[in-house]
Scaffold this active site. Structure first.
Site, PDB file in Angstrom:
ATOM      1  CG  ASN A  81      -4.517  -6.085  -3.432  1.00 40.98           C
ATOM      2  OD1 ASN A  81      -4.787  -7.007  -2.657  1.00 40.98           O
ATOM      3  ND2 ASN A  81      -3.771  -5.055  -3.082  1.00 40.98           N
ATOM      4  CB  CYS A 138      -4.146  -6.834   5.549  1.00 42.82           C
ATOM      5  SG  CYS A 138      -4.846  -7.482   4.014  1.00 42.82           S
ATOM      6  CE  LYS A 173       2.891  -2.665   4.001  1.00 45.61           C
ATOM      7  NZ  LYS A 173       3.151  -3.634   2.921  1.00 45.61           N
ATOM      8  CG  ASN A 218      -0.933  -2.543   3.810  1.00 49.66           C
ATOM      9  OD1 ASN A 218      -1.319  -2.769   2.664  1.00 49.66           O
ATOM     10  ND2 ASN A 218      -0.659  -3.489   4.668  1.00 49.66           N
TER      11      ASN A 218
HETATM   12  C1  LIG Z   1      -1.494  -7.450  -5.009  1.00 49.00           C
HETATM   13  C2  LIG Z   1      -0.979  -6.857  -3.720  1.00 49.00           C
HETATM   14  C3  LIG Z   1      -0.837  -7.667  -2.585  1.00 49.00           C
HETATM   15  C4  LIG Z   1      -0.371  -7.134  -1.383  1.00 49.00           C
HETATM   16  N1  LIG Z   1      -0.217  -7.969  -0.303  1.00 49.00           N
HETATM   17  C5  LIG Z   1       0.286  -7.461   0.868  1.00 49.00           C
HETATM   18  C6  LIG Z   1       0.523  -8.301   1.987  1.00 49.00           C
HETATM   19  O1  LIG Z   1       0.311  -9.517   1.939  1.00 49.00           O
HETATM   20  N2  LIG Z   1       0.991  -7.738   3.132  1.00 49.00           N
HETATM   21  C7  LIG Z   1       1.266  -6.388   3.222  1.00 49.00           C
HETATM   22  O2  LIG Z   1       1.701  -5.923   4.257  1.00 49.00           O
HETATM   23  N3  LIG Z   1       1.072  -5.579   2.155  1.00 49.00           N
HETATM   24  C8  LIG Z   1       0.591  -6.079   0.988  1.00 49.00           C
HETATM   25  N4  LIG Z   1       0.403  -5.234  -0.092  1.00 49.00           N
HETATM   26  C9  LIG Z   1       0.722  -3.804   0.051  1.00 49.00           C
HETATM   27  C10 LIG Z   1       2.107  -3.468  -0.483  1.00 49.00           C
HETATM   28  O3  LIG Z   1       3.112  -4.194   0.201  1.00 49.00           O
HETATM   29  C11 LIG Z   1       2.375  -1.963  -0.367  1.00 49.00           C
HETATM   30  O4  LIG Z   1       2.282  -1.583   0.975  1.00 49.00           O
HETATM   31  C12 LIG Z   1       1.377  -1.132  -1.150  1.00 49.00           C
HETATM   32  O5  LIG Z   1       1.039  -1.774  -2.353  1.00 49.00           O
HETATM   33  C13 LIG Z   1       1.869   0.281  -1.465  1.00 49.00           C
HETATM   34  O6  LIG Z   1       3.049   0.268  -2.258  1.00 49.00           O
HETATM   35  P1  LIG Z   1       3.039   0.379  -3.872  1.00 49.00           P
HETATM   36  O7  LIG Z   1       2.179   1.531  -4.243  1.00 49.00           O
HETATM   37  O8  LIG Z   1       4.476   0.533  -4.254  1.00 49.00           O
HETATM   38  O9  LIG Z   1       2.470  -0.917  -4.351  1.00 49.00           O
HETATM   39  C14 LIG Z   1      -0.055  -5.761  -1.309  1.00 49.00           C
HETATM   40  C15 LIG Z   1      -0.190  -4.949  -2.444  1.00 49.00           C
HETATM   41  C16 LIG Z   1      -0.636  -5.469  -3.640  1.00 49.00           C
HETATM   42  C17 LIG Z   1      -0.759  -4.584  -4.838  1.00 49.00           C
END
Ligand SMILES: Cc1cc2nc3c(=O)[nH]c(=O)nc-3n(C[C@H](O)[C@H](O)[C@H](O)COP(=O)(O)O)c2cc1C
Ligand SMILES: Cc1cc2nc3c(=O)[nH]c(=O)nc-3n(C[C@H](O)[C@H](O)[C@H](O)COP(=O)(O)OP(=O)(O)OC[C@H]3O[C@@H](n4cnc5c(N)ncnc54)[C@H](O)[C@@H]3O)c2cc1C
Ligand code: FES
Lengths: 304, 257
Positions: free
Chosen positions: A69, A130, A165, A192
């Protein structure tokens, strides 16, 4: 039922399952699918001092067992959150954690200070990781000294539970975790997204408007587990683990590696009620293994 | 509008020409209210290369048979897997999602529904609802060639159907915007199809000051407004195609050409 309560700093969660920032909106988007009051916590969308439009479309590309993303922290700014969204969230009985993002040190400080005044927000997750914003964002999370500085300054104005984070896009995540612990973080959360890229071979163009983006989903889980394990050994503060968790078994693996709580992210897109199944599955596992409390399995990995 | 997640049963899977197929889904309980322009997110379980849900417009709702129709073109692994479903198979859906086409105002009676390729899908449901409300919509359908014209006989149940093909193998030759029917006067145009087609129709509607709506097909992850992956640029800033859309009045859009 086993005891699922867990503690991050001064924050007691009724269970260790939190929905991850950017994947669960403000929780309201999911009300038709689950009772969000049953969640341990909800990390709301990345919130910045000023409104951000985010990156141009296309912002998403599917990958084998995951997705990239490049949303770029689209949000209406902290004042909009405080005035419009927060009043609606106050009625729910789950821990709302605000994911605080920024481009400059001052952005982080001012945003955290504003959130500090909200009585129903018990914690922030400081997003220094991020990968999708040009300035700041991950820059703070990949440099030990910058990470330390932003945590030190935010700590001065933010008096509740401060979770930091971390970015996986570093050579030595331990040194960064230690640096933020030293400056007063109550917990660290990781990981992240991982910086990645996707190309359309036919058109010979990148699939994301920003060319690179953040990888998440089951494909990142082995990396996330390894980092959680490394960090949990290095710091004394709690570790919130995430990265590819799609079911209770994945979550258990993170607890064994040392996580005190976990976050479910991308999996929410495929099954919006998955977090409740994770909670149920953790309880089942604990009973099956004759554990009275989730604490019994945190860091219980048998390596000998 | 309340959204649902649940398993529906395939009552029929009808192969159509040119790699299209029509999936009819049903369940024991009555289906909830669904509006033309809305879509579903379908889970595909048995295909390792497919991770996210797949998005499809609601093609038609058959109230008598308690069926929801999806008109699908095979373009990749997900749609190929779906094409193999048999009667009795179960599929997990999140539905109904998104906004809907708006109904004509009191002064709008001459309605044109323009579809291209598999973009015709939501227009059948729209045409059916318009006909039910007493309108006589016209359909203008464009395809590369005669094989790309899908469900024409279904459209004919609800109004006059006009056709263009790029090679002239059916109807008038050229793009939809070349069709002679456009010389007539219309009060409102609804369009769904490939982006260049929607842009051309938007241009035409703007030149003639005709009220016009399009249904966008941006790639989605969640489909429920949580991830912000599906945005399109509007005069109010980025908006989610999955919740603020998929239907937009073309006056709202900043087209990226
Ligand atoms: C579409 C999307 C938007 C995200 N936006 C943020 C965000 O605004 N802030 C943040 O700290 N992490 C953001 N993340 C990261 C997630 O919080 C998480 O750390 C990461 O996706 C890994 O976990 P997962 O594999 O379970 O998704 C985002 C992830 C995705 C997929
Ligand atoms: C709101 C909405 C409504 C839709 N309605 C229908 C419909 O009624 N019938 C139908 O057949 N399809 C529809 N689509 C497109 C459909 O979602 C995609 O064709 C499908 O997801 C492709 O999955 P796949 O695994 O077969 O192909 P993939 O392997 O994912 O992709 C194969 C090819 O299709 C392209 N593609 C993938 N997703 C999309 C998309 N969202 N839009 C355009 N091209 C895409 C890819 O770029 C690639 O070239 C709709 C999309 C949206 C967003
Ligand atoms: S697809 Fe997630 S917000 Fe639209």
């Amino acid at each position: 039922m086993a005891n699922l309560t867990t503690k991050i700093g001064n924050l007691t969660l009724k269970n260790p399952v939190i929905t991850a920032s950017g994947t669960f909106g403000y929780g309201e988007e999911y009300l038709d699918f689950l009772d969000i009051n049953q969640l341990g916590g909800i990390c709301v969308k990345g919130t910045t001092l000023h409104r951000r439009e985010g990156n141009p479309y296309p912002r998403m590309a599917e990958t084998p067992s995951g997705m990239l993303n490049a949303v770029g922290l689209q949000n209406k700014g902290v004042d909009y959150f405080i005035n419009t969204i927060y009043p609606r969230l106050k009625v729910f009985e789950t821990a709302f954690i605000v994911n605080v993002s920024g481009s400059t040190l001052e952005d982080y400080i001012e945003t955290a200070e504003k959130i500090n005044s909200l009585s129903s927000i018990p914690a922030i997750e400081l997003n220094i990781s991020c990968p999708n914003v040009k300035q700041g964002g991950m820059a703070f999370g990949v440099d030990k000294d910058m990470a330390a500085e932003v945590v030190k300054e935010v700590r001065k104005v933010y008096h509740k539970t401060l979770i930091v984070k971390l970015s996986p896009n570093v050579t030595d995540i331990i040194s960064i975790a230690e640096a933020v612990e030293h400056e007063g973080a109550d917990a660290v959360s990781l990981i992240n997204t991982l910086l990645g890229m996707a190309i359309d071979a036919e058109t010979q163009k990148p699939l994301l408007s920003t060319i690179t983006g953040g990888l998440s989903g089951p494909c990142v889980k082995p990396i996330a587990l390894r980092m959680v394990w490394q960090v949990a050994h290095a710091v004394k503060i709690p570790v919130v683990g995430m990265g590819g968790i799609s079911n209770a078994r994945d979550a258990i693996e993170f607890f064994l590696a040392g996580a005190t709580a976990i976050e479910v992210g991308t999996a929410n897109f495929i099954d919006p009620a998955v977090s409740l199944q994770v909670i149920q599955g953790i309880d089942d596992y604990l009973q099956r293994h004759h554990c009275e409390s989730i604490i019994d399995i945190i860091g219980a990995l048998k390596t000998a | 509008m309340k959204k649902f997640i649940g398993n529906l049963v395939v009552s029929e899977n009808i192969p159509l020409k040119n790699n299209h197929f029509l999936l009819k889904l049903t369940q024991a309980e009555p289906l909830p209210l669904m509006l033309p322009g809305q879509f579903v997110q379908l889970k595909i379980d048995d295909t390792p290369s497919v991770f996210l849900r797949r998005t499809f417009s609601i093609n038609y709702v058959d109230r008598l048979k308690n069926e929801i129709w999806l008109l699908i073109q095979v373009v990749g692994d997900g749609t190929r897997s779906l094409s193999k479903n048999k009667t009795g198979d179960s599929l997990n859906l999140i539905y109904p999602l998104g906004n809907s086409f708006s109904m004509p105002t009191a002064t709008q009676s001459r309605l044109l529904l323009i579809g291209g390729g598999v973009g015709v899908a939501p227009l059948l449901f729209l045409g059916a609802i318009l006909a039910e409300k007493g309108f006589s919509p016209s359909f203008l359908i464009g395809a590369r060639n005669v094989d790309g014209l899908i469900e024409l006989e279904e459209f004919q149940k609800f109004g006059n159907v006009y056709v263009t093909t790029e090679d002239g193998s059916a109807g008038e030759i050229g793009f939809v915007t070349n069709h002679s029917i456009l010389k007539n006067t219309f009060d409102k145009i609804y369009t769904c199809g490939p982006t260049p087609m929607m842009q051309a129709v938007t241009q035409f509607a703007e030149n003639k000051s005709i009220d016009s709506e399009v249904s966008l097909e941006n790639k989605m992850a969640c489909g429920i407004g949580a991830c912000l992956c599906c945005v399109t640029q509007t005069h109010q800033g980025n908006q989610c195609v999955c919740t603020d859309g998929p239907v937009f009045n073309t006056k709202e859009l900043v087209w990226q050409i």
